[in-house]
Design a protein around this motif. Structure first.
Motif, mmCIF file in Angstrom:
data_model
loop_
_atom_site.group_PDB
_atom_site.id
_atom_site.type_symbol
_atom_site.label_atom_id
_atom_site.label_comp_id
_atom_site.label_asym_id
_atom_site.label_seq_id
_atom_site.Cartn_x
_atom_site.Cartn_y
_atom_site.Cartn_z
ATOM 1 N N ILE A 1 -1.646 9.872 15.170
ATOM 2 C CA ILE A 1 -2.567 9.708 14.050
ATOM 3 C C ILE A 1 -1.892 9.989 12.709
ATOM 4 C CG2 ILE A 1 -4.685 10.601 12.995
ATOM 5 C CD1 ILE A 1 -5.695 11.175 15.834
ATOM 6 N N LEU A 2 -0.991 10.941 12.669
ATOM 7 C CA LEU A 2 -0.393 11.393 11.408
ATOM 8 C C LEU A 2 0.224 10.272 10.574
ATOM 9 C CD1 LEU A 2 -0.260 14.061 9.972
ATOM 10 C CD2 LEU A 2 1.933 14.498 11.048
ATOM 11 N N PRO A 3 0.982 9.353 11.156
ATOM 12 C CA PRO A 3 1.550 8.279 10.318
ATOM 13 C C PRO A 3 0.492 7.347 9.719
ATOM 14 C CG PRO A 3 2.676 8.392 12.439
ATOM 15 C CD PRO A 3 1.504 9.302 12.518
ATOM 16 N N LEU A 4 -0.698 7.302 10.303
ATOM 17 C CA LEU A 4 -1.756 6.426 9.803
ATOM 18 C C LEU A 4 -2.406 6.960 8.544
ATOM 19 C CD1 LEU A 4 -3.473 5.614 13.220
ATOM 20 C CD2 LEU A 4 -1.811 4.218 11.973
ATOM 21 N N CYS A 5 -2.346 8.283 8.344
ATOM 22 C CA CYS A 5 -3.001 8.919 7.202
ATOM 23 C C CYS A 5 -2.057 8.882 6.004
ATOM 24 C CB CYS A 5 -3.377 10.357 7.545
ATOM 25 S SG CYS A 5 -4.168 11.201 6.174
ATOM 26 N N LEU A 6 -2.429 8.107 5.021
ATOM 27 C CA LEU A 6 -1.599 7.973 3.825
ATOM 28 C C LEU A 6 -2.305 8.508 2.581
ATOM 29 C CD1 LEU A 6 -0.325 4.357 4.503
ATOM 30 C CD2 LEU A 6 0.852 6.506 4.995
ATOM 31 N N CYS A 7 -3.365 9.283 2.765
ATOM 32 C CA CYS A 7 -4.158 9.713 1.612
ATOM 33 C C CYS A 7 -3.522 10.872 0.853
ATOM 34 C CB CYS A 7 -5.570 10.064 2.037
ATOM 35 S SG CYS A 7 -5.671 11.434 3.189
ATOM 36 N N ASN A 8 -2.554 11.550 1.424
ATOM 37 C CA ASN A 8 -1.828 12.621 0.731
ATOM 38 C C ASN A 8 -2.786 13.617 0.091
ATOM 39 O OD1 ASN A 8 0.326 14.075 -0.177
ATOM 40 N ND2 ASN A 8 0.676 12.793 -1.970
ATOM 41 N N ASN A 9 -3.714 14.165 0.856
ATOM 42 C CA ASN A 9 -4.709 15.073 0.299
ATOM 43 C C ASN A 9 -4.603 16.469 0.891
ATOM 44 O OD1 ASN A 9 -5.680 14.713 2.842
ATOM 45 N ND2 ASN A 9 -7.757 14.215 2.230
ATOM 46 N N ALA A 10 -3.412 16.985 1.006
ATOM 47 C CA ALA A 10 -3.215 18.278 1.645
ATOM 48 C C ALA A 10 -3.937 19.402 0.914
ATOM 49 C CB ALA A 10 -1.722 18.597 1.730
ATOM 50 N N ASN A 11 -4.166 19.266 -0.385
ATOM 51 C CA ASN A 11 -4.751 20.363 -1.153
ATOM 52 C C ASN A 11 -6.195 20.118 -1.555
ATOM 53 O OD1 ASN A 11 -2.362 21.875 -1.115
ATOM 54 N ND2 ASN A 11 -1.528 20.624 -2.746
ATOM 55 N N THR A 12 -6.787 19.043 -1.124
ATOM 56 C CA THR A 12 -8.178 18.783 -1.470
ATOM 57 C C THR A 12 -9.029 18.769 -0.221
ATOM 58 O OG1 THR A 12 -7.920 16.400 -1.286
ATOM 59 C CG2 THR A 12 -7.509 17.383 -3.458
ATOM 60 N N LYS A 13 -10.331 18.799 -0.426
ATOM 61 C CA LYS A 13 -11.223 18.842 0.723
ATOM 62 C C LYS A 13 -11.745 17.466 1.106
ATOM 63 C CE LYS A 13 -12.758 23.523 -0.117
ATOM 64 N NZ LYS A 13 -13.889 24.367 -0.408
ATOM 65 N N SER B 1 -11.582 13.886 2.731
ATOM 66 C CA SER B 1 -10.840 13.460 3.916
ATOM 67 C C SER B 1 -11.075 12.001 4.221
ATOM 68 C CB SER B 1 -11.283 14.278 5.132
ATOM 69 O OG SER B 1 -10.994 15.625 4.948
ATOM 70 N N CYS B 2 -10.033 11.375 4.731
ATOM 71 C CA CYS B 2 -10.186 10.033 5.273
ATOM 72 C C CYS B 2 -10.532 10.190 6.756
ATOM 73 C CB CYS B 2 -8.900 9.233 5.088
ATOM 74 S SG CYS B 2 -7.498 9.834 6.051
ATOM 75 N N GLU B 3 -10.761 9.080 7.427
ATOM 76 C CA GLU B 3 -11.127 9.149 8.844
ATOM 77 C C GLU B 3 -10.006 9.761 9.685
ATOM 78 O OE1 GLU B 3 -11.243 5.363 11.009
ATOM 79 O OE2 GLU B 3 -10.465 4.430 9.188
ATOM 80 N N HIS B 4 -8.754 9.533 9.290
ATOM 81 C CA HIS B 4 -7.624 10.082 10.042
ATOM 82 C C HIS B 4 -7.548 11.608 9.854
ATOM 83 C CE1 HIS B 4 -6.528 5.969 10.727
ATOM 84 N NE2 HIS B 4 -6.387 5.743 9.433
ATOM 85 N N CYS B 5 -7.800 12.057 8.628
ATOM 86 C CA CYS B 5 -7.785 13.510 8.370
ATOM 87 C C CYS B 5 -8.847 14.220 9.198
ATOM 88 C CB CYS B 5 -8.011 13.793 6.885
ATOM 89 S SG CYS B 5 -6.669 13.279 5.824
ATOM 90 N N GLU B 6 -10.000 13.596 9.324
ATOM 91 C CA GLU B 6 -11.079 14.205 10.099
ATOM 92 C C GLU B 6 -10.708 14.297 11.579
ATOM 93 O OE1 GLU B 6 -14.596 12.022 9.065
ATOM 94 O OE2 GLU B 6 -14.532 12.751 6.996
#
Length: 131
Positions: free
Chosen positions: A20-32, A34-39
């Motif tokens: 899943i990790l390579p699919l998440c490109l939102c780069n939101n490590a410091n915000t709350k 989330s995209c579907e992959h982050c969830e």
């Protein structure tokens, strides 16, 4: 559950994370937000935490026992808001801190959002004043 079973389950979850990790490109490590992959990653992370063994605790009498596994505090996602809602709040005299609290967002995350959207905010404020 034996140590080998725990290890197998952890490795299985980590393989899922690696997919899943390579699919998440939102780069939101410091915000709350989330995209579907982050969830999906968040759910897998919670599963990993449940597979940890309880720590050993040395009691006051010198005996060793099992520790208490504390549940992780559930973080609340901020309420979704539009830039127009923020500008209306500013026009009504609400401070940034009050607005961040009303949408369940930390002030540091809110100020980061604000600085990322400052040009659009200023453009919309000018449009509102022109009306």
């Amino acid at each position: 559950m034996t140590d080998n079973e725990l290890l197998e389950k952890r490795l299985d979850i980590l393989k899922q994370v690696d997919k899943i990790l390579p699919l998440c490109l939102c780069n939101n490590a410091n915000t709350k937000h989330s995209c579907e992959h982050c969830e999906k990653l968040s759910v897998l992370g919670e599963q990993l935490l449940r597979l940890t063994k309880p720590r050993k605790v040395i009691k006051a009498d010198g005996s060793v026992g099992e520790g208490v596994v504390k549940d992780r505090i559930c973080r609340y996602k901020p309420k979704e808001f539009t830039m127009q809602e923020y500008i209306n709040a500013k026009v009504n005299g609400i401070t940034d801190t009050q607005f961040a609290t009303s949408v369940s967002m930390s002030t540091s995350s809110f100020y980061r959002w604000k600085s990322n959207n400052l040009k659009e905010i200023n453009r919309m404020k000018k449009k509102m004043k022109a009306k």
